[in-house]
Design a protein around this motif. Structure first.
Motif, PDB file in Angstrom:
ATOM      1  N   PRO A  24       0.807  -1.229   0.000  1.00 56.58           N
ATOM      2  CA  PRO A  24       0.000   0.000   0.000  1.00 56.58           C
ATOM      3  C   PRO A  24       0.834   1.271   0.000  1.00 56.58           C
ATOM      4  O   PRO A  24       1.961   1.300   0.499  1.00 56.58           O
ATOM      5  CB  PRO A  24      -0.794  -0.096   1.310  1.00 56.58           C
ATOM      6  CG  PRO A  24      -0.798  -1.543   1.661  1.00 56.58           C
ATOM      7  CD  PRO A  24       0.495  -2.101   1.154  1.00 56.58           C
ATOM      8  N   SER A  25       0.265   2.327  -0.565  1.00 59.88           N
ATOM      9  CA  SER A  25       0.918   3.637  -0.608  1.00 59.88           C
ATOM     10  C   SER A  25      -0.133   4.690  -0.922  1.00 59.88           C
ATOM     11  O   SER A  25      -1.067   4.431  -1.687  1.00 59.88           O
ATOM     12  CB  SER A  25       1.973   3.647  -1.722  1.00 59.88           C
ATOM     13  OG  SER A  25       2.420   4.963  -1.976  1.00 59.88           O
ATOM     14  N   THR A  26       0.018   5.853  -0.354  1.00 57.64           N
ATOM     15  CA  THR A  26      -0.758   7.021  -0.788  1.00 57.64           C
ATOM     16  C   THR A  26       0.170   8.027  -1.452  1.00 57.64           C
ATOM     17  O   THR A  26       0.031   8.346  -2.651  1.00 57.64           O
ATOM     18  CB  THR A  26      -1.484   7.676   0.410  1.00 57.64           C
ATOM     19  OG1 THR A  26      -2.431   6.738   0.919  1.00 57.64           O
ATOM     20  CG2 THR A  26      -2.224   8.938  -0.021  1.00 57.64           C
ATOM     21  N   ARG A  27       1.153   8.534  -0.696  1.00 58.11           N
ATOM     22  CA  ARG A  27       2.011   9.618  -1.197  1.00 58.11           C
ATOM     23  C   ARG A  27       2.929   9.191  -2.341  1.00 58.11           C
ATOM     24  O   ARG A  27       3.021   9.871  -3.375  1.00 58.11           O
ATOM     25  CB  ARG A  27       2.887  10.191  -0.062  1.00 58.11           C
ATOM     26  CG  ARG A  27       2.177  11.149   0.836  1.00 58.11           C
ATOM     27  CD  ARG A  27       2.654  10.989   2.257  1.00 58.11           C
ATOM     28  NE  ARG A  27       2.180   9.735   2.766  1.00 58.11           N
ATOM     29  CZ  ARG A  27       0.978   9.573   3.346  1.00 58.11           C
ATOM     30  NH1 ARG A  27       0.221  10.593   3.551  1.00 58.11           N
ATOM     31  NH2 ARG A  27       0.570   8.364   3.741  1.00 58.11           N
ATOM     32  N   THR A  28       3.649   8.102  -2.144  1.00 55.38           N
ATOM     33  CA  THR A  28       4.673   7.749  -3.135  1.00 55.38           C
ATOM     34  C   THR A  28       4.026   7.438  -4.483  1.00 55.38           C
ATOM     35  O   THR A  28       4.446   7.950  -5.526  1.00 55.38           O
ATOM     36  CB  THR A  28       5.501   6.546  -2.638  1.00 55.38           C
ATOM     37  OG1 THR A  28       5.917   6.815  -1.301  1.00 55.38           O
ATOM     38  CG2 THR A  28       6.718   6.321  -3.514  1.00 55.38           C
ATOM     39  N   ARG A  77       7.312  -0.668  -5.697  1.00 60.15           N
ATOM     40  CA  ARG A  77       7.287  -0.815  -4.226  1.00 60.15           C
ATOM     41  C   ARG A  77       6.934  -2.257  -3.914  1.00 60.15           C
ATOM     42  O   ARG A  77       5.999  -2.817  -4.499  1.00 60.15           O
ATOM     43  CB  ARG A  77       6.272   0.111  -3.577  1.00 60.15           C
ATOM     44  CG  ARG A  77       6.052  -0.249  -2.111  1.00 60.15           C
ATOM     45  CD  ARG A  77       5.241   0.740  -1.355  1.00 60.15           C
ATOM     46  NE  ARG A  77       5.972   1.975  -1.152  1.00 60.15           N
ATOM     47  CZ  ARG A  77       5.555   2.951  -0.338  1.00 60.15           C
ATOM     48  NH1 ARG A  77       4.424   2.833   0.324  1.00 60.15           N
ATOM     49  NH2 ARG A  77       6.265   4.044  -0.215  1.00 60.15           N
ATOM     50  N   HIS A 105      14.224   3.623   1.115  1.00 61.59           N
ATOM     51  CA  HIS A 105      13.186   4.400   0.409  1.00 61.59           C
ATOM     52  C   HIS A 105      13.891   5.638  -0.166  1.00 61.59           C
ATOM     53  O   HIS A 105      13.718   6.755   0.299  1.00 61.59           O
ATOM     54  CB  HIS A 105      12.084   4.786   1.384  1.00 61.59           C
ATOM     55  CG  HIS A 105      10.822   5.275   0.752  1.00 61.59           C
ATOM     56  ND1 HIS A 105      10.727   5.683  -0.580  1.00 61.59           N
ATOM     57  CD2 HIS A 105       9.577   5.429   1.275  1.00 61.59           C
ATOM     58  CE1 HIS A 105       9.480   6.059  -0.822  1.00 61.59           C
ATOM     59  NE2 HIS A 105       8.765   5.916   0.280  1.00 61.59           N
ATOM     60  N   GLN A 108      12.128   8.966  -1.243  1.00 62.83           N
ATOM     61  CA  GLN A 108      11.674   9.734  -0.076  1.00 62.83           C
ATOM     62  C   GLN A 108      12.834  10.582   0.444  1.00 62.83           C
ATOM     63  O   GLN A 108      12.670  11.754   0.803  1.00 62.83           O
ATOM     64  CB  GLN A 108      11.179   8.774   1.016  1.00 62.83           C
ATOM     65  CG  GLN A 108      10.774   9.459   2.312  1.00 62.83           C
ATOM     66  CD  GLN A 108       9.462  10.227   2.206  1.00 62.83           C
ATOM     67  OE1 GLN A 108       8.531   9.765   1.571  1.00 62.83           O
ATOM     68  NE2 GLN A 108       9.384  11.402   2.834  1.00 62.83           N
ATOM     69  N   PRO A 236       7.645  11.220   7.111  1.00 61.38           N
ATOM     70  CA  PRO A 236       7.324  10.722   5.767  1.00 61.38           C
ATOM     71  C   PRO A 236       5.830  10.439   5.609  1.00 61.38           C
ATOM     72  O   PRO A 236       5.335  10.362   4.488  1.00 61.38           O
ATOM     73  CB  PRO A 236       8.150   9.430   5.656  1.00 61.38           C
ATOM     74  CG  PRO A 236       8.404   9.006   7.074  1.00 61.38           C
ATOM     75  CD  PRO A 236       8.468  10.271   7.890  1.00 61.38           C
ATOM     76  N   LEU A 237       5.133  10.276   6.753  1.00 63.21           N
ATOM     77  CA  LEU A 237       3.708   9.932   6.786  1.00 63.21           C
ATOM     78  C   LEU A 237       3.490   8.552   6.134  1.00 63.21           C
ATOM     79  O   LEU A 237       4.332   8.142   5.347  1.00 63.21           O
ATOM     80  CB  LEU A 237       2.860  11.016   6.111  1.00 63.21           C
ATOM     81  CG  LEU A 237       3.021  12.437   6.704  1.00 63.21           C
ATOM     82  CD1 LEU A 237       2.174  13.439   5.903  1.00 63.21           C
ATOM     83  CD2 LEU A 237       2.631  12.476   8.183  1.00 63.21           C
ATOM     84  N   PRO A 238       2.464   7.816   6.426  1.00 62.84           N
ATOM     85  CA  PRO A 238       1.356   8.215   7.280  1.00 62.84           C
ATOM     86  C   PRO A 238       1.742   8.256   8.762  1.00 62.84           C
ATOM     87  O   PRO A 238       2.653   7.556   9.183  1.00 62.84           O
ATOM     88  CB  PRO A 238       0.328   7.106   7.034  1.00 62.84           C
ATOM     89  CG  PRO A 238       1.150   5.893   6.675  1.00 62.84           C
ATOM     90  CD  PRO A 238       2.322   6.427   5.911  1.00 62.84           C
TER      91      PRO A 238
HETATM   92  N1   CP Z   1       6.094   8.412   2.616  1.00 62.03           N
HETATM   93  C1   CP Z   1       5.526   7.310   2.089  1.00 62.03           C
HETATM   94  O1   CP Z   1       6.218   6.406   1.591  1.00 62.03           O
HETATM   95  O2   CP Z   1       4.173   7.288   2.159  1.00 62.03           O
HETATM   96  P1   CP Z   1       3.238   6.239   1.404  1.00 62.03           P
HETATM   97  O3   CP Z   1       3.479   4.892   2.082  1.00 62.03           O
HETATM   98  O4   CP Z   1       1.849   6.746   1.580  1.00 62.03           O
HETATM   99  O5   CP Z   1       3.688   6.170  -0.013  1.00 62.03           O
END
Ligand code: CP
Length: 275
Positions: A24-28, A77, A105, A108, A236-238
């Protein structure tokens, strides 16, 4: 900085980039896919590998060999450490590591470095607090390796069970950088950057081990009373429980500026590697 000033361009006109997210990922994922679209390229791929032939037992190597027939670059990823290097070995197009297990990462880190530069006007000789899950937090591993080039003073703030792996401690010891460990946020008044991370639930083999350490650290407004004027908090979130929402309005909070930088830095990376 160039992409920050003008993000729409045609650097990737006619290019197809594959975005393969086995985790899972949102930002990347969304910043990479947005970076491709703002640069005039097209995206193929998946955000849920259960829809790919991996669910029929296909190996990562066969997936990458196949996808590299259809595109000009692959963003991957994957939950296993070393998976991006394995992918790069068999791919006929450039592979970008978007996070491989608890290992690294690197993209990032590029946006973290840009955020540090943007807020501190230098990368040299800064005192950087790294807090939370330093054992499994891949963003921290890549960030440390990069900041070793700039003589950072690291302050490691983590419970014993989530401390940095010895191989990274050794890298710091063999460099011009320094480190010290602190148990909590009682004294952070010397920091230029406080880099927060969540406890990486998905890396624990047993739920009870995660439950024991998950709430070990929580940054609250009371910890920011006598911090330096230039302190910026990155993450880096979340986030989960480690960073109080009340901090979002503090002038040190910079994690959503950091999120924004993900777009520009990834545009720059794709332009350099694939355009
Ligand atoms: N910073 C980061 O990798 O966030 P995601 O897991 O949402 O991609």
């Amino acid at each position: 900085k160039q992409f920050e000033e003008q993000r729409s361009n045609d650097n990737l006109d006619g290019k197809v980039i594959a975005s393969l997210f086995f985790e899972p990922s949102t930002r990347t994922r969304l910043s990479f896919e947005s970076a491709i679209q703002y640069s005039g390229g097209k995206v193929i791929g998946f955000s849920d590998s259960s829809n790919s032939s991996q669910s029929k037992g296909e190996s990562l190597e066969d997936t990458i060999k196949t996808v590299s027939c259809y595109c000009d670059g692959i963003i991957v990823r994957h939950p296993e450490s070393g998976s991006a290097a394995r992918a790069a070995k068999v791919s006929s197009v450039p592979v970008i590591n978007a996070g491989d297990g608890s290992n690294e990462h690197p993209t990032q880190t590029l946006l973290d470095l840009y955020s540090i530069m943007q807020t501190q006007n230098t990368l040299e000789g800064l005192t950087i607090g790294l807090a939370g899950d330093l054992k499994y937090g891949r963003t921290v591993h890549s960030l440390i390796k990069s900041l070793l080039l700039f003589g950072a003073n690291f302050v490691l703030i983590a419970p014993d069970e989530l401390q940095l792996l010895q191989k990274l401690i050794t890298l710091i010891e063999e460099s011009d950088s320094t480190f010290e460990s602190r148990p909590d946020f009682t004294n952070i008044k010397d920091l230029d950057i406080l880099y927060m991370t969540r406890t990486q639930k998905e890396r624990f083999e047993k739920d009870e081990d995660y439950e024991r350490v998950k709430d070990s650290l929580k940054l609250e407004l009371k910890h920011l009373e006598d911090v330096k004027d230039n302190l910026k908090i990155l993450h880096p979130l979340p986030r989960v429980n480690e960073l109080d929402f009340a901090i979002d309005d503090h002038k040190a909070a910079y994690y959503f500026g950091q999120v924004q930088n993900g777009l520009y830095v990834r545009q720059a990376l794709l332009a350099d590697l694939i355009a």
